[in-house]
Design a protein around this motif. Structure first.
Motif, PDB file in Angstrom:
ATOM      1  N   GLY A 103       0.842  -1.190   0.000  1.00  0.00           N
ATOM      2  CA  GLY A 103       0.000   0.000   0.000  1.00  0.00           C
ATOM      3  C   GLY A 103       0.875   1.237   0.000  1.00  0.00           C
ATOM      4  N   VAL A 104       0.561   2.198  -0.863  1.00  0.00           N
ATOM      5  CA  VAL A 104       1.334   3.437  -0.992  1.00  0.00           C
ATOM      6  C   VAL A 104       0.355   4.610  -0.953  1.00  0.00           C
ATOM      7  N   LEU A 105       0.663   5.622  -0.143  1.00  0.00           N
ATOM      8  CA  LEU A 105      -0.162   6.830  -0.138  1.00  0.00           C
ATOM      9  C   LEU A 105      -0.250   7.399  -1.549  1.00  0.00           C
ATOM     10  N   GLN A 106      -1.420   7.827  -1.939  1.00  0.00           N
ATOM     11  CA  GLN A 106      -1.638   8.310  -3.305  1.00  0.00           C
ATOM     12  C   GLN A 106      -0.716   9.487  -3.651  1.00  0.00           C
ATOM     13  N   ALA A 107      -0.425  10.345  -2.701  1.00  0.00           N
ATOM     14  CA  ALA A 107       0.452  11.495  -2.950  1.00  0.00           C
ATOM     15  C   ALA A 107       1.874  11.069  -3.310  1.00  0.00           C
ATOM     16  N   PHE A 108       2.204   9.797  -3.072  1.00  0.00           N
ATOM     17  CA  PHE A 108       3.557   9.304  -3.337  1.00  0.00           C
ATOM     18  C   PHE A 108       3.589   8.269  -4.459  1.00  0.00           C
ATOM     19  N   TRP A 109       2.510   8.155  -5.225  1.00  0.00           N
ATOM     20  CA  TRP A 109       2.528   7.314  -6.416  1.00  0.00           C
ATOM     21  C   TRP A 109       3.460   7.959  -7.437  1.00  0.00           C
ATOM     22  N   GLY A 110       4.110   7.141  -8.233  1.00  0.00           N
ATOM     23  CA  GLY A 110       4.959   7.650  -9.311  1.00  0.00           C
ATOM     24  C   GLY A 110       6.418   7.831  -8.933  1.00  0.00           C
ATOM     25  N   TYR A 111       6.787   7.419  -7.737  1.00  0.00           N
ATOM     26  CA  TYR A 111       8.177   7.541  -7.288  1.00  0.00           C
ATOM     27  C   TYR A 111       8.882   6.183  -7.178  1.00  0.00           C
ATOM     28  N   GLY A 112       8.247   5.147  -7.667  1.00  0.00           N
ATOM     29  CA  GLY A 112       8.871   3.822  -7.640  1.00  0.00           C
ATOM     30  C   GLY A 112       8.874   3.161  -6.278  1.00  0.00           C
ATOM     31  N   ILE A 113       8.106   3.685  -5.349  1.00  0.00           N
ATOM     32  CA  ILE A 113       8.119   3.137  -3.989  1.00  0.00           C
ATOM     33  C   ILE A 113       7.590   1.704  -3.974  1.00  0.00           C
ATOM     34  N   GLY A 114       6.459   1.471  -4.615  1.00  0.00           N
ATOM     35  CA  GLY A 114       5.911   0.112  -4.667  1.00  0.00           C
ATOM     36  C   GLY A 114       6.861  -0.853  -5.350  1.00  0.00           C
ATOM     37  N   LYS A 115       7.477  -0.392  -6.437  1.00  0.00           N
ATOM     38  CA  LYS A 115       8.442  -1.232  -7.160  1.00  0.00           C
ATOM     39  C   LYS A 115       9.623  -1.591  -6.265  1.00  0.00           C
ATOM     40  N   HIS A 116      10.153  -0.604  -5.542  1.00  0.00           N
ATOM     41  CA  HIS A 116      11.308  -0.880  -4.691  1.00  0.00           C
ATOM     42  C   HIS A 116      10.936  -1.763  -3.493  1.00  0.00           C
ATOM     43  N   LEU A 117       9.738  -1.581  -2.946  1.00  0.00           N
ATOM     44  CA  LEU A 117       9.290  -2.481  -1.879  1.00  0.00           C
ATOM     45  C   LEU A 117       9.208  -3.916  -2.398  1.00  0.00           C
ATOM     46  N   LEU A 118       8.685  -4.089  -3.605  1.00  0.00           N
ATOM     47  CA  LEU A 118       8.585  -5.433  -4.177  1.00  0.00           C
ATOM     48  C   LEU A 118       9.972  -5.989  -4.491  1.00  0.00           C
ATOM     49  N   GLN A 119      10.855  -5.180  -5.060  1.00  0.00           N
ATOM     50  CA  GLN A 119      12.203  -5.661  -5.365  1.00  0.00           C
ATOM     51  C   GLN A 119      12.953  -6.084  -4.096  1.00  0.00           C
ATOM     52  N   GLU A 120      12.811  -5.308  -3.024  1.00  0.00           N
ATOM     53  CA  GLU A 120      13.441  -5.685  -1.751  1.00  0.00           C
ATOM     54  C   GLU A 120      12.847  -6.983  -1.231  1.00  0.00           C
ATOM     55  N   SER A 121      11.541  -7.156  -1.400  1.00  0.00           N
ATOM     56  CA  SER A 121      10.880  -8.384  -0.958  1.00  0.00           C
ATOM     57  C   SER A 121      11.321  -9.583  -1.780  1.00  0.00           C
ATOM     58  N   ILE A 122      11.463  -9.392  -3.087  1.00  0.00           N
ATOM     59  CA  ILE A 122      11.944 -10.481  -3.952  1.00  0.00           C
ATOM     60  C   ILE A 122      13.369 -10.873  -3.560  1.00  0.00           C
ATOM     61  N   ALA A 123      14.225  -9.883  -3.333  1.00  0.00           N
ATOM     62  CA  ALA A 123      15.614 -10.173  -2.931  1.00  0.00           C
ATOM     63  C   ALA A 123      15.639 -10.948  -1.616  1.00  0.00           C
ATOM     64  N   TRP A 124      14.807 -10.532  -0.663  1.00  0.00           N
ATOM     65  CA  TRP A 124      14.711 -11.247   0.613  1.00  0.00           C
ATOM     66  C   TRP A 124      14.239 -12.685   0.380  1.00  0.00           C
ATOM     67  N   ALA A 125      13.204 -12.853  -0.439  1.00  0.00           N
ATOM     68  CA  ALA A 125      12.660 -14.184  -0.715  1.00  0.00           C
ATOM     69  C   ALA A 125      13.726 -15.073  -1.341  1.00  0.00           C
ATOM     70  N   ASP A 126      14.463 -14.538  -2.300  1.00  0.00           N
ATOM     71  CA  ASP A 126      15.505 -15.328  -2.954  1.00  0.00           C
ATOM     72  C   ASP A 126      16.614 -15.711  -1.967  1.00  0.00           C
ATOM     73  N   ARG A 127      17.003 -14.786  -1.093  1.00  0.00           N
ATOM     74  CA  ARG A 127      18.054 -15.063  -0.098  1.00  0.00           C
ATOM     75  C   ARG A 127      17.629 -16.118   0.914  1.00  0.00           C
ATOM     76  N   THR A 128      16.358 -16.125   1.253  1.00  0.00           N
ATOM     77  CA  THR A 128      15.893 -17.007   2.327  1.00  0.00           C
ATOM     78  C   THR A 128      15.300 -18.316   1.823  1.00  0.00           C
ATOM     79  N   GLY A 129      15.345 -18.551   0.525  1.00  0.00           N
ATOM     80  CA  GLY A 129      14.895 -19.831  -0.011  1.00  0.00           C
ATOM     81  C   GLY A 129      13.408 -19.932  -0.280  1.00  0.00           C
ATOM     82  N   VAL A 130      12.703 -18.804  -0.278  1.00  0.00           N
ATOM     83  CA  VAL A 130      11.291 -18.834  -0.647  1.00  0.00           C
ATOM     84  C   VAL A 130      11.207 -19.192  -2.132  1.00  0.00           C
ATOM     85  N   LYS A 131      10.413 -20.193  -2.454  1.00  0.00           N
ATOM     86  CA  LYS A 131      10.319 -20.660  -3.832  1.00  0.00           C
ATOM     87  C   LYS A 131       9.258 -19.913  -4.637  1.00  0.00           C
TER      88      LYS A 131
END
Length: 181
Positions: A103-131
């Motif tokens: 979830g991202v506040l509407q005033a902060f859409w367009g700054y890549g925040i959601g993308k970076h949250l997802l990328q950090e989550s994917i990196a964490w998942a890959d490091r910890t063995g989440v398939k």
């Protein structure tokens, strides 16, 4: 589980993505309520399934202690402006996967925040063995669907006429997943 914080600057906005702490609980309660009132892309209307400060505190504490959960926040201009969560299951048959939500506040859409949250989550998942990572997205949220596809998610199914929106119409929910061998 927790991650190391990271700073990003996009379109002139600098923000930090870090693990949520119990001190964030009150701010997260108010933020979630505000985000729910700003968009119909999420499951809740404003005030539904409300989580108070104590509830967020417990959720953050449990997620930090779990190797299968990750709760992140994005901080900009001295406030939390977004959050994401990966939630795993304690059941053995589902121990290989987590479900992602953001979830991202509407005033902060367009700054890549959601993308970076997802990328950090994917990196964490890959490091910890989440398939497998899964998520649900409203069919009308085409920008999010394109982002998820660019980051390796595929459409796995459609929940037809799944969500009733304020216009009185029912909309499909797209189920997406990213599988890592």
């Amino acid at each position: 589980m927790r991650i190391e914080k990271r700073d990003f600057t996009v379109n002139g906005l600098t923000y930090t993505i870090r693990s949520a702490t119990e001190q964030d609980a009150g701010e997260l309660s108010a933020l979630r309520l505000q985000i729910d009132g700003e968009t119909e892309n999420l499951d809740r209307e404003k005030g539904e399934d409300y989580i108070d400060e104590a509830g967020f505190s417990e959720l953050i504490r449990a997620d930090a202690a779990s190797s299968r959960n990750l709760f992140l926040v994005a901080v900009a201009e001295g406030q939390i402006v977004a959050f994401s969560r990966c939630a795993g299951s304690p059941l053995k048959r589902f121990a290989h996967k987590v479900e992602f939500g953001v979830g991202v506040l509407q005033a902060f859409w367009g700054y890549g925040i959601g993308k970076h949250l997802l990328q950090e989550s994917i990196a964490w998942a890959d490091r910890t063995g989440v398939k497998k990572m899964t998520l649900h997205v409203l069919e009308t949220n085409e920008k999010a669907i394109r982002l998820y596809e660019r980051l390796g998610f595929e459409v796995e199914g459609v929940l037809k006429q799944d969500k009733l929106l304020s216009d009185g119409n029912y909309y499909n929910t797209i189920v997406m997943g990213r599988y890592r061998d």
